[in-house]
Design a protein around this motif. Sequence first.
Motif, mmCIF file in Angstrom:
data_model
loop_
_atom_site.group_PDB
_atom_site.id
_atom_site.type_symbol
_atom_site.label_atom_id
_atom_site.label_comp_id
_atom_site.label_asym_id
_atom_site.label_seq_id
_atom_site.Cartn_x
_atom_site.Cartn_y
_atom_site.Cartn_z
ATOM 1 N N LEU A 367 0.769 -1.395 0.065
ATOM 2 C CA LEU A 367 0.092 0.169 -0.075
ATOM 3 C C LEU A 367 1.172 1.523 0.136
ATOM 4 O O LEU A 367 2.074 1.845 0.685
ATOM 5 N N TRP A 368 0.375 2.067 -0.752
ATOM 6 C CA TRP A 368 1.203 3.321 -0.738
ATOM 7 C C TRP A 368 0.233 4.607 -0.683
ATOM 8 O O TRP A 368 -1.254 4.710 -1.016
ATOM 9 N N LYS A 369 0.816 5.655 0.145
ATOM 10 C CA LYS A 369 -0.260 6.914 0.587
ATOM 11 C C LYS A 369 0.250 7.614 -0.794
ATOM 12 O O LYS A 369 1.361 7.934 -0.576
ATOM 13 N N PRO A 388 6.151 1.234 -0.627
ATOM 14 C CA PRO A 388 4.976 1.287 -0.380
ATOM 15 C C PRO A 388 5.522 1.774 2.019
ATOM 16 O O PRO A 388 6.484 1.873 2.168
ATOM 17 N N ASP A 389 4.332 2.471 1.609
ATOM 18 C CA ASP A 389 4.178 2.661 3.412
ATOM 19 C C ASP A 389 4.129 1.579 3.734
ATOM 20 O O ASP A 389 4.223 1.982 4.839
ATOM 21 N N TYR A 390 3.396 0.240 3.530
ATOM 22 C CA TYR A 390 2.711 -0.877 4.242
ATOM 23 C C TYR A 390 3.127 -1.874 3.313
ATOM 24 O O TYR A 390 2.698 -1.947 2.114
ATOM 25 N N THR A 391 3.394 -3.064 3.918
ATOM 26 C CA THR A 391 3.842 -4.328 3.456
ATOM 27 C C THR A 391 3.217 -5.706 4.209
ATOM 28 O O THR A 391 3.605 -5.099 5.344
ATOM 29 N N LEU A 392 1.492 -5.802 3.577
ATOM 30 C CA LEU A 392 1.754 -6.536 4.417
ATOM 31 C C LEU A 392 1.435 -7.958 3.978
ATOM 32 O O LEU A 392 0.559 -8.497 3.176
ATOM 33 N N TRP A 458 -9.518 -12.731 -2.878
ATOM 34 C CA TRP A 458 -10.480 -11.843 -1.565
ATOM 35 C C TRP A 458 -9.985 -10.895 -0.634
ATOM 36 O O TRP A 458 -9.345 -12.079 0.050
ATOM 37 N N TYR A 459 -9.873 -9.549 -0.199
ATOM 38 C CA TYR A 459 -9.203 -9.163 1.063
ATOM 39 C C TYR A 459 -10.525 -8.154 1.473
ATOM 40 O O TYR A 459 -10.278 -7.379 0.760
ATOM 41 N N GLU A 460 -9.814 -7.903 2.335
ATOM 42 C CA GLU A 460 -10.934 -6.332 3.445
ATOM 43 C C GLU A 460 -9.936 -6.098 4.760
ATOM 44 O O GLU A 460 -9.256 -7.208 4.918
ATOM 45 N N VAL A 461 -9.030 -5.607 3.722
ATOM 46 C CA VAL A 461 -8.345 -4.472 4.929
ATOM 47 C C VAL A 461 -8.867 -3.278 5.763
ATOM 48 O O VAL A 461 -9.954 -2.601 5.228
ATOM 49 N N GLY A 466 -7.429 6.982 13.141
ATOM 50 C CA GLY A 466 -6.073 6.720 14.126
ATOM 51 C C GLY A 466 -4.888 5.969 13.492
ATOM 52 O O GLY A 466 -4.342 6.601 13.762
ATOM 53 N N GLY A 467 -5.372 4.888 13.297
ATOM 54 C CA GLY A 467 -4.850 4.027 13.164
ATOM 55 C C GLY A 467 -3.807 3.337 11.614
ATOM 56 O O GLY A 467 -3.831 3.988 11.107
ATOM 57 N N GLU A 468 -2.980 2.617 11.664
ATOM 58 C CA GLU A 468 -2.613 1.319 10.133
ATOM 59 C C GLU A 468 -3.649 0.423 10.092
ATOM 60 O O GLU A 468 -4.033 -0.499 11.081
#
Length: 598
Positions: A367-369, A388-392, A458-461, A466-468
């Motif tokens: 995910l990129w902001k 990326p800002d996040y790698t999940l 499929w995914y739900e993120v 205020g969180g990540e």
Amino acid sequence: MGRKHIPRQAVVAATFAVVLVATAVAATGGGTSGKATTHGYGIARASAVGTPVSSSTTGGTASFGPHIVNGTLLGTSPAVSSLPVLPVPQSPLKSLPIESLKAGPAPPGAKDPVVQKAKGTGPISAPIQSFDGICLPGSSPCALPSGCSCLPPDTDGEVGPTQYVQMVNTDFAVFSKTGQVLRGATPIDELFANTDGECKSHNEGDPVVIYDQLANRWLLSQFIAQPSSTEEYGQCIAVSTTGDATGSYYLYEFHFGRTFHDYEKLSVWPDAYYMSSNEFPDGSETSSGAGAMAFERSKMLNGQPARMIFFDEAAANPPGGQYIGQLPTDLEGSTPPPAGSPNLFAEVDDATTIPPTGGGDGFDLRLWKFHVDWANPANSTFGQNGDPDYTLPVAAYVRPQCTYGYGDCVPQKGGPQGLDVLGDRLMFRMTYRNFGRFGSLLLNHTVQAPNGHTGVRWYEVRIPTGGEPSIYQQGTYAPDDILTNPLWRWMGSVAQDKKGDIAAGYSASGPNDYPSIRYTGRAAGDPLGQMTQAEQVAYTGTGPQTEVEGRWGDYSDLTVDPSDGCTFWYTQEYLATDTAVIGTWRTRVVSFKFPGCK
């Protein structure tokens, strides 16, 4: 409309479906995995000639960005309802040559741990509305023929308060919610017919329609894919002047220099209209990386000159691979995200596309902001300088690799070749809905299931206020069917109603079944990772695709009715009886809902 295959190390070959001449080209996958050479396939495009374009207005440059580009305001179109009804061109469909491709290697030891093997039984409704959309011309019956004799249709559509707008290559149509045709199939470039820009003479596809629920406006878009030597690649964007899709539109043209931005996908966010793309420097048959763009929404809603902020991910690619196949976040519902929230771009990778780092197995959602600053565009940012800002981490999967009917393709009753899967990328759209305590992102792609069929991963993120962000749930919908009627499911689209119910629409086909349209879902509060609702047949196809390359898609679209926040509207292609000895694609629009959503 573009035909892109992302083989190992994310080297992509560009094509598009308005096919004039097609040739196979080979590209060697780079990187560190030590595996065999892979190949990319596409159509040949002429190399650029003429005056070079400065790097500030083009992708595929050595500079990451932000690049600030002034768009061209071309004026206001006449009302769609007043546009002339043009005769449909009678031209044969030009097909691609057969490409031979071996199935790509799966990451070592990859096994899907989240596959759903049994169908649900929940009471999701049967189709409420069901009507035909735009179709391939040349064989009867075809009430709304597209002006493009091409494969695939690139079916997408959006629902508004009283209208439904559908787009395919290279036309759009407007319907009432009961299926009444308010405006028949209309070439997209007809909107630009009275302007002086490139968009008046380039009707080349990859269409996307989005409904801006915050402003009650429609946005219609397609790319410029075949510029002359004195023109540039670009994007044609029309924004409605009112909430009536049959009214007039503000017309914009954004130029990309001599870099082709393929498979572009757009989205609505409060501070901009966002777009992702795959970049191809002019004359190159393989991709250079991903493009990320933001268009000045506030100006475009008012018919004023607008800018674009662009980041070139080709300058920030990771070692051994590319960032590619991304989607921007599309707002669902009337509740905006928390003030100042950046748009998020996403892609899903495995070790065959980006080699793993840091000890992980390489199965990741990135995910990129995208922060936009229109007051000072130079302050805009994308990710961590492109990373990326996040790698999940996500559950392991096997990426199906099918190109022009060969490889891990979808079988069909009566068809000579398997159908295209596009297992190399996220499927349209990635949606966001604000539930107050958290925001919910939904996304999907096609995977190879353990039973040998394809299924919808499929995914739900969830993003707490205020969180990540984190993966809240994930699943692979690939239920086992009776042995006499096994089904492959692919080309999905997912969305969420105001109650938190999740639905998925997709294509379904098998050796004893013609390609058809189906959907399922899960009610909020049901067991995580499971599509608990009954699988409903939205529409059953009546014939196979006999066009040998097996083109399908390249995308479909599931959206939620803004008038009630409950009713899902899905559009997808199917096949009719093939009297023309070719892929006789049709499109269908269906609606349905969960009984618990009021």
